[in-house]
Write an enzyme that holds these catalytic residues in place. Structure first.
Site, PDB file in Angstrom:
ATOM      1  N   ASN A  84       0.857  -1.193   0.000  1.00 52.63           N
ATOM      2  CA  ASN A  84       0.000   0.000   0.000  1.00 52.63           C
ATOM      3  C   ASN A  84       0.890   1.240   0.000  1.00 52.63           C
ATOM      4  O   ASN A  84       2.112   1.132   0.009  1.00 52.63           O
ATOM      5  CB  ASN A  84      -0.966  -0.030   1.193  1.00 52.63           C
ATOM      6  CG  ASN A  84      -0.221  -0.070   2.510  1.00 52.63           C
ATOM      7  OD1 ASN A  84       0.527   0.847   2.837  1.00 52.63           O
ATOM      8  ND2 ASN A  84      -0.391  -1.161   3.259  1.00 52.63           N
ATOM      9  N   PHE A 114      -4.450   3.518  14.624  1.00 56.11           N
ATOM     10  CA  PHE A 114      -4.660   4.546  13.616  1.00 56.11           C
ATOM     11  C   PHE A 114      -5.822   4.126  12.727  1.00 56.11           C
ATOM     12  O   PHE A 114      -6.092   2.932  12.583  1.00 56.11           O
ATOM     13  CB  PHE A 114      -3.389   4.742  12.769  1.00 56.11           C
ATOM     14  CG  PHE A 114      -2.396   5.625  13.451  1.00 56.11           C
ATOM     15  CD1 PHE A 114      -1.761   5.203  14.603  1.00 56.11           C
ATOM     16  CD2 PHE A 114      -2.111   6.886  12.954  1.00 56.11           C
ATOM     17  CE1 PHE A 114      -0.871   6.024  15.270  1.00 56.11           C
ATOM     18  CE2 PHE A 114      -1.213   7.719  13.605  1.00 56.11           C
ATOM     19  CZ  PHE A 114      -0.594   7.287  14.755  1.00 56.11           C
TER      20      PHE A 114
HETATM   21  O1  C5P Z   1      -8.702  -2.151  10.419  1.00 56.12           O
HETATM   22  P1  C5P Z   1      -7.853  -1.027   9.966  1.00 56.12           P
HETATM   23  O2  C5P Z   1      -6.727  -1.465   9.085  1.00 56.12           O
HETATM   24  O3  C5P Z   1      -8.574   0.148   9.395  1.00 56.12           O
HETATM   25  O4  C5P Z   1      -7.238  -0.470  11.343  1.00 56.12           O
HETATM   26  C1  C5P Z   1      -6.147   0.327  11.357  1.00 56.12           C
HETATM   27  C2  C5P Z   1      -5.386   0.159  12.641  1.00 56.12           C
HETATM   28  O5  C5P Z   1      -5.241  -1.223  12.923  1.00 56.12           O
HETATM   29  C3  C5P Z   1      -3.977   0.689  12.574  1.00 56.12           C
HETATM   30  O6  C5P Z   1      -3.595   1.100  13.860  1.00 56.12           O
HETATM   31  C4  C5P Z   1      -3.181  -0.511  12.133  1.00 56.12           C
HETATM   32  O7  C5P Z   1      -1.824  -0.400  12.520  1.00 56.12           O
HETATM   33  C5  C5P Z   1      -3.887  -1.619  12.852  1.00 56.12           C
HETATM   34  N1  C5P Z   1      -3.882  -2.909  12.147  1.00 56.12           N
HETATM   35  C6  C5P Z   1      -3.133  -3.948  12.658  1.00 56.12           C
HETATM   36  N2  C5P Z   1      -3.151  -5.172  12.051  1.00 56.12           N
HETATM   37  C7  C5P Z   1      -3.910  -5.383  10.963  1.00 56.12           C
HETATM   38  C8  C5P Z   1      -4.674  -4.333  10.416  1.00 56.12           C
HETATM   39  C9  C5P Z   1      -4.626  -3.110  11.036  1.00 56.12           C
HETATM   40  O8  C5P Z   1      -2.451  -3.743  13.655  1.00 56.12           O
HETATM   41  N3  C5P Z   1      -3.915  -6.567  10.386  1.00 56.12           N
END
Ligand code: C5P
Length: 396
Positions: free
Chosen positions: A208, A322
């Protein structure tokens, strides 16, 4: 704020030198004593008279001024302060610092000093972006030099981009941070940062647009407050900060393992843009175009690091996530805070046109258990400082 702090201010030769006059004024107003050093090129932009008038002391200019060597030698001068500040730090001055040259008073002081050094680079955008300057920057940072700016914007030369010297107020804040209370001494903080790469086959991966800039800045700001930072980073575009423990990973699963290995910690800041999905069965050989037509990839869900940390037996006292959203930023972030079980969410709008993802600025909302705060659009470094300050207060 800076009462009785002794600052040696080296003014390099760039158009931003005019801002150093205001910097001297602001430092004096904050209570600092300023010993100005003007390079030969710096004196082409501002006069010794104006510098001396604002600093209310004499200006040092020449290494071979024997009177200075009898009254105060260059070694003594290099140490007779609490901090050396270079503003503007030109590309040339940075190159000489990186190489350890001592061919004028400024470079000699920088080489001879045993005090911390802070530089405020200022130069044309192409000079800043040049691999040589970036190499020199990495070198001086590795040598322990702190850097403030440069900012992105219109340049005196008519171009646009990174290279503008940080504003005097930002430099004063960076100087104050050097002397500030190190409220997080003894606290251990995990910061995840950057994107993850999820392999498709040995040469292809899913990624990404995260640059890792915000995560790096947060780790640096926490370090500045004295925290012991474990920085778990995916393949980011920006360098990891100095003075933190860096653990490099590629995939979400590796990031989870490294994050769990960092526990126990007082706080976890999950700034990484972790891929939600990975390819279920990574191809062991490079996929080929062929008779079987367009490939269909099957995905499986990645572990959620933030949610895992939030419910872990060794859960840090403060867990911050975040939320990068493209619509209904605050309401989605409030729901995410509850869903993930974290304490705070830092939410931002990354929709096209905001320039936030991969950019140098951020406009965030801080969602806590009982409030949603809208912060102004700020450089990512400033967002990081404010967030680090809040984290320090929450852990106090
Ligand atoms: O679910 P989403 O990706 O929108 O959530 C974002 C937050 O979740 C961020 O703090 C990101 O670092 C964390 N995250 C994570 N592991 C994942 C997906 C997101 O720690 N697999």
């Amino acid at each position: 704020m800076l009462a009785d702090k002794r600052i040696t201010l080296i003014i390099g030769g760039g158009i931003a030198a005019y801002k150093s006059l205001d910097l001297i004024r602001q430092l004096r107003r904050a209570g600092a004593q300023v010993t100005p050093v003007l390079t030969r090129a710096g004196a082409e932009f501002v006069t010794p008279l104006s510098v001396a008038a604002l600093a209310e002391v004499r200006v040092f200019q020449d290494l071979f001024d024997l009177k200075d060597e009898t009254e105060m030698g260059h070694i003594q001068l290099s140490r007779a302060s609490d901090l050396l500040v270079v503003a503007p730090a030109t590309a040339n001055l940075m190159a000489r610092m990186a190489a350890g040259l001592a061919d004028d008073l400024a470079s000699t002081l920088l080489l001879a000093t045993d005090k911390p050094v802070l530089i405020a680079p200022a130069m044309n955008v192409r000079m800043w972006d040049h691999p040589a300057t970036q190499r020199n920057l990495a070198q001086v940072q590795a040598d322990g030099v702190q850097v403030v700016g440069p900012n992105t914007g219109d340049m005196a030369c008519g171009e646009h981009g990174p290279g503008r010297m940080a504003e005097p107020a930002e430099i004063v804040a960076a100087i104050a941070a050097q002397f500030g209370p190190r409220q997080m001494t003894g606290k251990r903080v995990l910061v995840t940062s950057g994107p993850t790469h999820e392999p498709i086959d040995p040469v292809r991966y899913i990624a990404n647009r995260s640059s890792g800039a915000q995560g790096s800045a947060i780790a640096g700001a926490l370090r500045d407050l004295g925290a012991d930072v474990v920085f778990v980073t995916g393949p980011a575009h920006v360098p990891a900060p100095d003075g933190v423990q860096v653990i490099r990973v590629e995939t979400a699963r590796e990031m989870l393992d490294a994050s769990l290995a960092a526990l126990p910690a007082d706080a976890a800041i999950c700034a990484a843009a972790v891929a939600d999905w990975r390819v279920k069965a990574e191809f062991t050989q490079k996929m080929k175009k062929g008779a079987q037509g367009v490939p269909v990839l099957e995905f499986s869900e990645n572990p959620d690091i933030l949610a895992t940390l939030s419910t872990h037996a060794l859960r840090p006292a403060l867990v911050v996530g975040f939320a990068a959203e493209t619509e209904q930023v605050v309401s989605h972030a409030i729901a995410k805070r509850a869903r993930k079980g974290c304490d705070w969410i830092v939410a931002n709008d990354v929709s096209h046109g905001t320039g936030i993802m991969g950019g140098t600025e951020n406009a965030v909302h801080l969602i806590t258990a009982d409030a949603s705060e809208d912060w102004p659009r700020l450089p990512k470094s400033e967002v990081a400082k404010r967030l680090a300050q809040r984290i320090a207060e929450a852990l106090a």
